[in-house]
Design a protein around this motif. Structure first.
Motif, PDB file in Angstrom:
ATOM      1  N   GLN A  30      32.768   2.786  30.934  1.00 52.24           N
ATOM      2  CA  GLN A  30      32.789   4.219  31.227  1.00 52.24           C
ATOM      3  C   GLN A  30      32.562   5.026  29.953  1.00 52.24           C
ATOM      4  O   GLN A  30      31.828   6.017  29.960  1.00 52.24           O
ATOM      5  N   ALA A  31      33.189   4.602  28.852  1.00 50.21           N
ATOM      6  CA  ALA A  31      33.047   5.303  27.582  1.00 50.21           C
ATOM      7  C   ALA A  31      31.607   5.243  27.091  1.00 50.21           C
ATOM      8  O   ALA A  31      31.060   6.249  26.618  1.00 50.21           O
ATOM      9  N   SER A  32      30.972   4.094  27.209  1.00 56.64           N
ATOM     10  CA  SER A  32      29.577   3.962  26.773  1.00 56.64           C
ATOM     11  C   SER A  32      28.662   4.861  27.593  1.00 56.64           C
ATOM     12  O   SER A  32      27.753   5.490  27.056  1.00 56.64           O
ATOM     13  N   ALA A  33      28.909   4.933  28.898  1.00 58.87           N
ATOM     14  CA  ALA A  33      28.115   5.819  29.748  1.00 58.87           C
ATOM     15  C   ALA A  33      28.334   7.273  29.355  1.00 58.87           C
ATOM     16  O   ALA A  33      27.391   8.064  29.300  1.00 58.87           O
ATOM     17  N   LEU A  34      29.570   7.614  29.038  1.00 58.87           N
ATOM     18  CA  LEU A  34      29.905   8.970  28.615  1.00 58.87           C
ATOM     19  C   LEU A  34      29.215   9.312  27.295  1.00 58.87           C
ATOM     20  O   LEU A  34      28.698  10.420  27.127  1.00 58.87           O
ATOM     21  N   ILE A  35      29.172   8.362  26.384  1.00 58.48           N
ATOM     22  CA  ILE A  35      28.510   8.574  25.090  1.00 58.48           C
ATOM     23  C   ILE A  35      27.016   8.813  25.299  1.00 58.48           C
ATOM     24  O   ILE A  35      26.421   9.691  24.677  1.00 58.48           O
ATOM     25  N   ARG A  36      26.415   8.053  26.182  1.00 62.47           N
ATOM     26  CA  ARG A  36      24.977   8.212  26.435  1.00 62.47           C
ATOM     27  C   ARG A  36      24.663   9.527  27.137  1.00 62.47           C
ATOM     28  O   ARG A  36      23.653  10.154  26.871  1.00 62.47           O
ATOM     29  N   GLN A  37      25.539   9.973  28.055  1.00 59.57           N
ATOM     30  CA  GLN A  37      25.264  11.157  28.866  1.00 59.57           C
ATOM     31  C   GLN A  37      25.671  12.458  28.200  1.00 59.57           C
ATOM     32  O   GLN A  37      24.938  13.435  28.250  1.00 59.57           O
ATOM     33  N   GLU A  38      26.850  12.500  27.635  1.00 58.84           N
ATOM     34  CA  GLU A  38      27.427  13.759  27.156  1.00 58.84           C
ATOM     35  C   GLU A  38      27.011  14.063  25.721  1.00 58.84           C
ATOM     36  O   GLU A  38      26.243  13.362  25.112  1.00 58.84           O
ATOM     37  N   CYS A  39      27.620  15.100  25.202  1.00 59.30           N
ATOM     38  CA  CYS A  39      27.250  15.611  23.887  1.00 59.30           C
ATOM     39  C   CYS A  39      27.916  14.813  22.764  1.00 59.30           C
ATOM     40  O   CYS A  39      28.777  15.304  22.068  1.00 59.30           O
ATOM     41  N   CYS A  40      27.520  13.606  22.591  1.00 57.46           N
ATOM     42  CA  CYS A  40      28.056  12.805  21.497  1.00 57.46           C
ATOM     43  C   CYS A  40      27.060  12.859  20.342  1.00 57.46           C
ATOM     44  O   CYS A  40      25.896  13.206  20.517  1.00 57.46           O
ATOM     45  N   LEU A  76      35.715  12.487  24.803  1.00 58.95           N
ATOM     46  CA  LEU A  76      36.710  11.901  25.715  1.00 58.95           C
ATOM     47  C   LEU A  76      37.451  12.939  26.566  1.00 58.95           C
ATOM     48  O   LEU A  76      37.710  12.683  27.736  1.00 58.95           O
ATOM     49  N   PRO A  77      37.775  14.131  26.045  1.00 60.67           N
ATOM     50  CA  PRO A  77      38.435  15.121  26.910  1.00 60.67           C
ATOM     51  C   PRO A  77      37.594  15.567  28.106  1.00 60.67           C
ATOM     52  O   PRO A  77      38.129  16.080  29.085  1.00 60.67           O
ATOM     53  N   LEU A  78      36.283  15.348  28.056  1.00 64.85           N
ATOM     54  CA  LEU A  78      35.426  15.703  29.189  1.00 64.85           C
ATOM     55  C   LEU A  78      35.687  14.799  30.383  1.00 64.85           C
ATOM     56  O   LEU A  78      35.390  15.168  31.520  1.00 64.85           O
ATOM     57  N   ALA A  79      36.223  13.621  30.146  1.00 68.00           N
ATOM     58  CA  ALA A  79      36.593  12.686  31.214  1.00 68.00           C
ATOM     59  C   ALA A  79      38.107  12.530  31.179  1.00 68.00           C
ATOM     60  O   ALA A  79      38.637  11.582  30.608  1.00 68.00           O
ATOM     61  N   GLY A  80      38.801  13.479  31.781  1.00 66.39           N
ATOM     62  CA  GLY A  80      40.263  13.516  31.719  1.00 66.39           C
ATOM     63  C   GLY A  80      40.945  12.255  32.218  1.00 66.39           C
ATOM     64  O   GLY A  80      41.933  11.809  31.647  1.00 66.39           O
ATOM     65  N   THR A  81      40.421  11.664  33.280  1.00 66.51           N
ATOM     66  CA  THR A  81      41.045  10.458  33.830  1.00 66.51           C
ATOM     67  C   THR A  81      40.912   9.295  32.866  1.00 66.51           C
ATOM     68  O   THR A  81      41.876   8.558  32.645  1.00 66.51           O
ATOM     69  N   LEU A  82      39.741   9.140  32.273  1.00 65.73           N
ATOM     70  CA  LEU A  82      39.545   8.048  31.312  1.00 65.73           C
ATOM     71  C   LEU A  82      40.447   8.236  30.104  1.00 65.73           C
ATOM     72  O   LEU A  82      41.082   7.289  29.634  1.00 65.73           O
ATOM     73  N   GLU A  83      40.547   9.459  29.617  1.00 65.33           N
ATOM     74  CA  GLU A  83      41.428   9.749  28.483  1.00 65.33           C
ATOM     75  C   GLU A  83      42.873   9.417  28.832  1.00 65.33           C
ATOM     76  O   GLU A  83      43.593   8.801  28.044  1.00 65.33           O
ATOM     77  N   ALA A  84      43.290   9.791  30.026  1.00 68.09           N
ATOM     78  CA  ALA A  84      44.664   9.512  30.450  1.00 68.09           C
ATOM     79  C   ALA A  84      44.908   8.021  30.606  1.00 68.09           C
ATOM     80  O   ALA A  84      45.977   7.525  30.263  1.00 68.09           O
ATOM     81  N   GLU A  85      43.914   7.293  31.117  1.00 67.79           N
ATOM     82  CA  GLU A  85      44.073   5.844  31.265  1.00 67.79           C
ATOM     83  C   GLU A  85      44.267   5.180  29.912  1.00 67.79           C
ATOM     84  O   GLU A  85      45.055   4.249  29.775  1.00 67.79           O
ATOM     85  N   ILE A  86      43.544   5.633  28.917  1.00 68.62           N
ATOM     86  CA  ILE A  86      43.625   5.013  27.585  1.00 68.62           C
ATOM     87  C   ILE A  86      44.904   5.418  26.865  1.00 68.62           C
ATOM     88  O   ILE A  86      45.609   4.579  26.317  1.00 68.62           O
ATOM     89  N   TYR A  87      45.241   6.706  26.885  1.00 69.16           N
ATOM     90  CA  TYR A  87      46.345   7.203  26.072  1.00 69.16           C
ATOM     91  C   TYR A  87      47.670   7.355  26.807  1.00 69.16           C
ATOM     92  O   TYR A  87      48.719   7.325  26.196  1.00 69.16           O
TER      93      TYR A  87
END
Length: 137
Positions: A30-40, A76-87
């Motif tokens: 999910q993080a890799s997809a987020l990096i490719r799609q969002e403003c990284c 990571l804050p753009l994907a709140g659920t993923l951030e919550a799962e990790i932290y």
């Protein structure tokens, strides 16, 4: 030389024992997809921030730990659920309808935001129908 916004970001959080937070394979995907799609700061798999004339692979795409400040604080804050799962693994709940994971806004939350609107609309309709049928004509 221009100021690097990466330097002004807060440091990465670590667990009480000093180790960085780790991701499961599904979270990393999910993080890799987020990096490719969002403003990284990642362009064609190369990190722009670490580029000093020589291309450098984005470390966050190849790591299971959260090791990039830009990813942690800007993406990571753009994907709140993923951030919550990790932290905050303990603060998550499963939706009673779809089974998806969500961050509850209160201790009584039972449904994810998507399902909550549908469930509450259905409950209100049933309540109104029951109220109308109870009225003597």
């Amino acid at each position: 030389m221009k100021d690097n916004p990466y330097k002004r970001l807060p440091p990465l959080e670590r667990k009480p024992d000093g180790t960085p937070y780790r991701m499961t394979p599904a979270q990393r995907k999910q993080a890799s997809a987020l990096i490719r799609q969002e403003c990284c700061n990642c362009e064609d798999g190369n990190c722009i921030v670490l580029d000093d004339g020589d291309t450098c692979t984005c470390p966050q795409t190849v790591s299971f730990s959260v090791c990039c400040k830009w990813f942690r604080w800007a993406v990571l804050p753009l994907a709140g659920t993923l951030e919550a799962e990790i932290y905050r693994g303990r603060d998550l709940k499963r939706c009673a309808v779809c089974g998806g994971v969500f961050v509850p806004k209160s201790n009584r939350a039972k449904y994810c935001p998507d399902c909550a609107a549908r469930v509450h609309r259905r409950q209100k309709t049933e309540s109104e129908r029951k109220r109308r049928s109870a009225v003597d004509s």
